[in-house]
Design a protein around this motif. Structure first.
Motif, mmCIF file in Angstrom:
data_model
loop_
_atom_site.group_PDB
_atom_site.id
_atom_site.type_symbol
_atom_site.label_atom_id
_atom_site.label_comp_id
_atom_site.label_asym_id
_atom_site.label_seq_id
_atom_site.Cartn_x
_atom_site.Cartn_y
_atom_site.Cartn_z
ATOM 1 N N VAL A 64 0.859 -1.177 0.000
ATOM 2 C CA VAL A 64 0.000 0.000 0.000
ATOM 3 C C VAL A 64 0.899 1.232 0.000
ATOM 4 O O VAL A 64 1.799 1.348 0.828
ATOM 5 C CB VAL A 64 -0.914 0.013 1.243
ATOM 6 N N SER A 65 0.630 2.140 -0.926
ATOM 7 C CA SER A 65 1.465 3.339 -1.019
ATOM 8 C C SER A 65 1.047 4.364 0.032
ATOM 9 O O SER A 65 -0.062 4.315 0.570
ATOM 10 C CB SER A 65 1.342 3.966 -2.409
ATOM 11 N N GLU A 67 0.367 7.394 -0.571
ATOM 12 C CA GLU A 67 -0.753 8.142 -1.148
ATOM 13 C C GLU A 67 -2.073 7.426 -0.884
ATOM 14 O O GLU A 67 -3.074 8.052 -0.545
ATOM 15 C CB GLU A 67 -0.555 8.356 -2.661
ATOM 16 N N ASP A 68 -2.083 6.089 -1.037
ATOM 17 C CA ASP A 68 -3.299 5.311 -0.763
ATOM 18 C C ASP A 68 -3.689 5.415 0.713
ATOM 19 O O ASP A 68 -4.872 5.539 1.045
ATOM 20 C CB ASP A 68 -3.105 3.844 -1.145
ATOM 21 N N MET A 69 -2.693 5.364 1.588
ATOM 22 C CA MET A 69 -2.970 5.492 3.029
ATOM 23 C C MET A 69 -3.545 6.867 3.343
ATOM 24 O O MET A 69 -4.530 6.980 4.081
ATOM 25 C CB MET A 69 -1.691 5.259 3.841
ATOM 26 N N ASN A 70 -2.923 7.909 2.795
ATOM 27 C CA ASN A 70 -3.418 9.270 3.029
ATOM 28 C C ASN A 70 -4.838 9.432 2.521
ATOM 29 O O ASN A 70 -5.682 10.054 3.171
ATOM 30 C CB ASN A 70 -2.495 10.297 2.377
ATOM 31 N N HIS A 71 -5.131 8.858 1.357
ATOM 32 C CA HIS A 71 -6.474 8.927 0.778
ATOM 33 C C HIS A 71 -7.482 8.218 1.694
ATOM 34 O O HIS A 71 -8.574 8.740 1.964
ATOM 35 C CB HIS A 71 -6.488 8.317 -0.625
ATOM 36 N N ALA A 72 -7.141 7.040 2.196
ATOM 37 C CA ALA A 72 -8.032 6.287 3.081
ATOM 38 C C ALA A 72 -8.288 7.049 4.372
ATOM 39 O O ALA A 72 -9.425 7.109 4.858
ATOM 40 C CB ALA A 72 -7.438 4.915 3.374
ATOM 41 N N GLU A 75 -10.610 9.956 3.612
ATOM 42 C CA GLU A 75 -11.990 9.479 3.419
ATOM 43 C C GLU A 75 -12.665 9.200 4.750
ATOM 44 O O GLU A 75 -13.811 9.571 4.970
ATOM 45 C CB GLU A 75 -11.997 8.209 2.578
#
Length: 81
Positions: A64-65, A67-72, A75
């Protein structure tokens, strides 16, 4: 069976034989966990070393990048409002 009485402030003295069995000392913390199978609470000394926690959380199937963590996280933050 060993018993203790709870004071009006919610405090209880843990009997010496229980403290000795759990390896508790003055200032130690306790964890309380509800066991859904038995319907009872279980008490654990919260004195585990961090190294003993290794392996509790499994590695994700795919990386998991950041960026994906920050997005999650973002959200979850907006859905909580």
């Amino acid at each position: 069976m060993t018993a203790a009485t709870i004071t009006s402030k919610g405090l209880a003295t843990i009997p010496v034989d229980v403290r000795n069995h759990l390896g508790l000392e003055s200032g130690d913390r306790l964890e309380f966990s509800f066991n859904e199978e038995t319907g009872r609470y279980e008490v654990y000394p919260a004195t585990r070393l961090l190294a003993l926690l290794k392996g509790i959380v499994k590695k994700p199937a795919k990386p998991v990048s950041i960026e994906d963590m920050n997005h999650a996280v973002a959200e979850q933050g907006t859905s909580a409002r």
